[in-house]
Design a protein around this motif. Structure first.
Motif, PDB file in Angstrom:
ATOM      1  N   GLY A  29      29.312 -48.347 -16.138  1.00 26.45           N
ATOM      2  CA  GLY A  29      29.246 -49.734 -16.570  1.00 26.45           C
ATOM      3  C   GLY A  29      30.457 -50.561 -16.201  1.00 26.45           C
ATOM      4  N   ALA A  30      31.586 -49.918 -15.958  1.00 24.60           N
ATOM      5  CA  ALA A  30      32.807 -50.665 -15.615  1.00 24.60           C
ATOM      6  C   ALA A  30      32.750 -51.106 -14.157  1.00 24.60           C
ATOM      7  CB  ALA A  30      34.039 -49.799 -15.849  1.00 24.60           C
ATOM      8  N   PRO A  31      33.094 -52.363 -13.877  1.00 21.39           N
ATOM      9  CA  PRO A  31      33.111 -52.793 -12.470  1.00 21.39           C
ATOM     10  C   PRO A  31      34.174 -52.043 -11.684  1.00 21.39           C
ATOM     11  CG  PRO A  31      33.829 -54.574 -13.937  1.00 21.39           C
ATOM     12  CD  PRO A  31      33.498 -53.401 -14.794  1.00 21.39           C
ATOM     13  N   ARG A  32      33.850 -51.735 -10.440  1.00 19.33           N
ATOM     14  CA  ARG A  32      34.821 -51.118  -9.543  1.00 19.33           C
ATOM     15  C   ARG A  32      35.635 -52.209  -8.874  1.00 19.33           C
ATOM     16  NH1 ARG A  32      30.932 -48.365  -5.861  1.00 19.33           N
ATOM     17  NH2 ARG A  32      32.702 -48.288  -4.452  1.00 19.33           N
ATOM     18  N   ALA A 121      30.305 -53.828  -7.615  1.00 16.99           N
ATOM     19  CA  ALA A 121      29.895 -52.434  -7.659  1.00 16.99           C
ATOM     20  C   ALA A 121      30.298 -51.812  -8.987  1.00 16.99           C
ATOM     21  CB  ALA A 121      30.545 -51.674  -6.506  1.00 16.99           C
ATOM     22  N   ARG A 122      29.505 -50.837  -9.402  1.00 16.12           N
ATOM     23  CA  ARG A 122      29.820 -50.096 -10.631  1.00 16.12           C
ATOM     24  C   ARG A 122      29.044 -48.790 -10.649  1.00 16.12           C
ATOM     25  NH1 ARG A 122      25.694 -52.437 -14.975  1.00 16.12           N
ATOM     26  NH2 ARG A 122      24.169 -53.068 -13.450  1.00 16.12           N
ATOM     27  N   ALA A 123      29.584 -47.842 -11.386  1.00 21.74           N
ATOM     28  CA  ALA A 123      28.833 -46.629 -11.685  1.00 21.74           C
ATOM     29  C   ALA A 123      27.909 -46.972 -12.845  1.00 21.74           C
ATOM     30  CB  ALA A 123      29.775 -45.500 -12.074  1.00 21.74           C
ATOM     31  N   LEU A 124      26.670 -46.551 -12.757  1.00 16.12           N
ATOM     32  CA  LEU A 124      25.728 -46.770 -13.849  1.00 16.12           C
ATOM     33  C   LEU A 124      25.684 -45.575 -14.800  1.00 16.12           C
ATOM     34  CD1 LEU A 124      22.801 -48.254 -11.758  1.00 16.12           C
ATOM     35  CD2 LEU A 124      24.392 -49.496 -13.238  1.00 16.12           C
ATOM     36  N   ASP A 125      25.839 -44.371 -14.231  1.00  9.67           N
ATOM     37  CA  ASP A 125      25.766 -43.161 -15.032  1.00  9.67           C
ATOM     38  C   ASP A 125      26.449 -42.047 -14.256  1.00  9.67           C
ATOM     39  OD1 ASP A 125      25.092 -41.440 -17.103  1.00  9.67           O
ATOM     40  OD2 ASP A 125      22.992 -41.219 -16.504  1.00  9.67           O
ATOM     41  N   LYS A 126      26.905 -41.057 -14.983  1.00  5.33           N
ATOM     42  CA  LYS A 126      27.416 -39.833 -14.355  1.00  5.33           C
ATOM     43  C   LYS A 126      26.980 -38.669 -15.227  1.00  5.33           C
ATOM     44  CE  LYS A 126      32.060 -39.547 -16.338  1.00  5.33           C
ATOM     45  NZ  LYS A 126      33.498 -39.506 -16.027  1.00  5.33           N
ATOM     46  N   VAL A 135      26.712 -39.061  -9.663  1.00  3.78           N
ATOM     47  CA  VAL A 135      26.972 -40.432 -10.094  1.00  3.78           C
ATOM     48  C   VAL A 135      25.842 -41.299  -9.563  1.00  3.78           C
ATOM     49  CG1 VAL A 135      28.520 -42.423  -9.983  1.00  3.78           C
ATOM     50  CG2 VAL A 135      29.475 -40.116 -10.070  1.00  3.78           C
ATOM     51  N   ILE A 136      25.300 -42.122 -10.431  1.00  2.05           N
ATOM     52  CA  ILE A 136      24.345 -43.158 -10.030  1.00  2.05           C
ATOM     53  C   ILE A 136      25.132 -44.458 -10.028  1.00  2.05           C
ATOM     54  CG2 ILE A 136      22.207 -44.368 -10.596  1.00  2.05           C
ATOM     55  CD1 ILE A 136      21.351 -41.784 -12.094  1.00  2.05           C
ATOM     56  N   HIS A 137      25.037 -45.208  -8.940  1.00  2.00           N
ATOM     57  CA  HIS A 137      25.850 -46.427  -8.817  1.00  2.00           C
ATOM     58  C   HIS A 137      25.020 -47.541  -8.204  1.00  2.00           C
ATOM     59  CE1 HIS A 137      26.324 -45.369  -4.543  1.00  2.00           C
ATOM     60  NE2 HIS A 137      26.394 -44.142  -5.002  1.00  2.00           N
ATOM     61  N   ASP A 138      25.456 -48.777  -8.453  1.00  2.34           N
ATOM     62  CA  ASP A 138      24.802 -49.913  -7.788  1.00  2.34           C
ATOM     63  C   ASP A 138      25.845 -50.772  -7.107  1.00  2.34           C
ATOM     64  OD1 ASP A 138      25.877 -51.407  -9.902  1.00  2.34           O
ATOM     65  OD2 ASP A 138      23.978 -52.222 -10.544  1.00  2.34           O
ATOM     66  N   ASN A 139      25.377 -51.470  -6.080  1.00  3.75           N
ATOM     67  CA  ASN A 139      26.238 -52.303  -5.245  1.00  3.75           C
ATOM     68  C   ASN A 139      25.451 -53.551  -4.856  1.00  3.75           C
ATOM     69  OD1 ASN A 139      28.311 -50.062  -4.717  1.00  3.75           O
ATOM     70  ND2 ASN A 139      26.401 -49.151  -4.061  1.00  3.75           N
ATOM     71  N   VAL A 140      26.107 -54.693  -4.949  1.00  2.00           N
ATOM     72  CA  VAL A 140      25.502 -55.952  -4.514  1.00  2.00           C
ATOM     73  C   VAL A 140      26.509 -56.625  -3.584  1.00  2.00           C
ATOM     74  CG1 VAL A 140      24.500 -58.162  -5.205  1.00  2.00           C
ATOM     75  CG2 VAL A 140      24.304 -56.182  -6.740  1.00  2.00           C
ATOM     76  N   PHE A 141      26.032 -56.996  -2.390  1.00  2.00           N
ATOM     77  CA  PHE A 141      26.887 -57.663  -1.403  1.00  2.00           C
ATOM     78  C   PHE A 141      26.528 -59.140  -1.341  1.00  2.00           C
ATOM     79  CE2 PHE A 141      26.807 -53.257  -0.093  1.00  2.00           C
ATOM     80  CZ  PHE A 141      28.147 -53.006   0.149  1.00  2.00           C
ATOM     81  N   PHE A 142      27.548 -59.985  -1.398  1.00  2.00           N
ATOM     82  CA  PHE A 142      27.396 -61.440  -1.357  1.00  2.00           C
ATOM     83  C   PHE A 142      28.151 -61.984  -0.154  1.00  2.00           C
ATOM     84  CE2 PHE A 142      27.302 -60.156  -5.777  1.00  2.00           C
ATOM     85  CZ  PHE A 142      26.292 -60.916  -6.346  1.00  2.00           C
ATOM     86  N   ASP A 146      27.861 -67.117  -2.033  1.00  2.00           N
ATOM     87  CA  ASP A 146      27.284 -66.379  -3.162  1.00  2.00           C
ATOM     88  C   ASP A 146      25.814 -66.028  -2.969  1.00  2.00           C
ATOM     89  OD1 ASP A 146      29.623 -66.058  -4.650  1.00  2.00           O
ATOM     90  OD2 ASP A 146      29.386 -68.021  -5.613  1.00  2.00           O
ATOM     91  N   ASP A 147      25.345 -66.051  -1.718  1.00  2.00           N
ATOM     92  CA  ASP A 147      23.994 -65.570  -1.418  1.00  2.00           C
ATOM     93  C   ASP A 147      24.036 -64.044  -1.407  1.00  2.00           C
ATOM     94  OD1 ASP A 147      23.047 -68.205  -0.934  1.00  2.00           O
ATOM     95  OD2 ASP A 147      23.762 -68.098   1.142  1.00  2.00           O
ATOM     96  N   VAL A 148      23.024 -63.420  -1.986  1.00  2.00           N
ATOM     97  CA  VAL A 148      22.946 -61.965  -1.966  1.00  2.00           C
ATOM     98  C   VAL A 148      22.450 -61.527  -0.594  1.00  2.00           C
ATOM     99  CG1 VAL A 148      21.834 -59.921  -2.943  1.00  2.00           C
ATOM    100  CG2 VAL A 148      22.543 -61.798  -4.452  1.00  2.00           C
ATOM    101  N   ILE A 149      23.270 -60.750   0.084  1.00  2.00           N
ATOM    102  CA  ILE A 149      22.885 -60.177   1.371  1.00  2.00           C
ATOM    103  C   ILE A 149      21.961 -58.986   1.123  1.00  2.00           C
ATOM    104  CG2 ILE A 149      23.750 -58.943   3.392  1.00  2.00           C
ATOM    105  CD1 ILE A 149      26.299 -60.715   3.086  1.00  2.00           C
ATOM    106  N   CYS A 150      22.417 -58.071   0.288  1.00  2.00           N
ATOM    107  CA  CYS A 150      21.598 -56.916  -0.069  1.00  2.00           C
ATOM    108  C   CYS A 150      22.117 -56.315  -1.362  1.00  2.00           C
ATOM    109  CB  CYS A 150      21.573 -55.880   1.053  1.00  2.00           C
ATOM    110  SG  CYS A 150      23.155 -55.158   1.467  1.00  2.00           S
ATOM    111  N   SER A 151      21.261 -55.540  -1.982  1.00  2.00           N
ATOM    112  CA  SER A 151      21.646 -54.840  -3.204  1.00  2.00           C
ATOM    113  C   SER A 151      21.011 -53.465  -3.168  1.00  2.00           C
ATOM    114  CB  SER A 151      21.203 -55.622  -4.441  1.00  2.00           C
ATOM    115  OG  SER A 151      19.805 -55.833  -4.428  1.00  2.00           O
ATOM    116  N   GLY A 152      21.703 -52.517  -3.746  1.00  2.00           N
ATOM    117  CA  GLY A 152      21.175 -51.170  -3.703  1.00  2.00           C
ATOM    118  C   GLY A 152      21.672 -50.301  -4.828  1.00  2.00           C
ATOM    119  N   ARG A 153      20.957 -49.217  -5.006  1.00  2.00           N
ATOM    120  CA  ARG A 153      21.313 -48.193  -5.984  1.00  2.00           C
ATOM    121  C   ARG A 153      21.382 -46.878  -5.229  1.00  2.00           C
ATOM    122  NH1 ARG A 153      18.505 -48.254 -11.638  1.00  2.00           N
ATOM    123  NH2 ARG A 153      19.990 -49.955 -11.715  1.00  2.00           N
ATOM    124  N   GLY A 154      22.406 -46.118  -5.522  1.00  2.00           N
ATOM    125  CA  GLY A 154      22.578 -44.846  -4.844  1.00  2.00           C
ATOM    126  C   GLY A 154      22.861 -43.732  -5.818  1.00  2.00           C
TER     127      GLY A 154
END
Length: 160
Positions: A29-32, A121-126, A135-142, A146-154
């Protein structure tokens, strides 16, 4: 050192191993901490050559100008380059031995040469399963607008 210069020399992932965050430092939950990156035509085209994707939308300015995009764009998979370009050397995501266990991405607007990219970016769970650290994490690129280029979960498996 600028983020582009850092990305250009960041080829030895062991260099900053002692500074790198470890399992106990990952807080779901903490931002990277991330760093902005100015995407250049040269970076896009070097990436395209390295993965063998020489589509003229990425390589040929005249072709790209005549396209609906009106100019050069980066391929959607550029998020691979951006992930590392926007990640400081002490981040846990850069740990040697990390295994990509899966990912899912959504693409919105193309990245373009000259865009200043930022990543949220942040970790969602470990969790630990069968003696492996996940680790499950998400990332959003702007982009700079401030347009979202892409977003993903890994999902990654961390080194012990």
């Amino acid at each position: 050192m600028t983020s582009n210069a850092q990305a250009a020399v960041a080829v030895d992932f062991w260099t900053d191993e002692k500074r790198r965050k470890v399992w106990d430092d990952i807080v779901p939950g903490a931002p990277r901490k991330t760093i902005p990156y100015v995407l250049t035509k040269e970076a896009i085209q070097a990436y395209c050559r390295s993965v063998g994707d020489l589509h003229p939308l990425y390589m040929d300015e005249d072709y790209a100008k005549a396209s609906p995009y009106g100019g050069l764009i980066a391929p959607p998979s550029i998020h691979i380059l951006l992930m590392f370009a926007c990640t400081p050397m002490d981040d846990w995501m850069r740990s040697p031995g990390t295994v990509n266990a899966g990912q899912s991405w959504s693409y919105n607007v193309p990245a373009r040469p000259g865009d200043t990219i930022r990543m949220d970016a942040r970790a969602l769970d470990k969790f630990i399963k069968k003696d492996r650290l996940f680790v499950i994490h998400d990332n959003v690129f702007f982009n700079q607008n401030d347009d979202v280029i892409c977003s993903g979960r890994g999902w990654t498996i961390r080194p012990m």
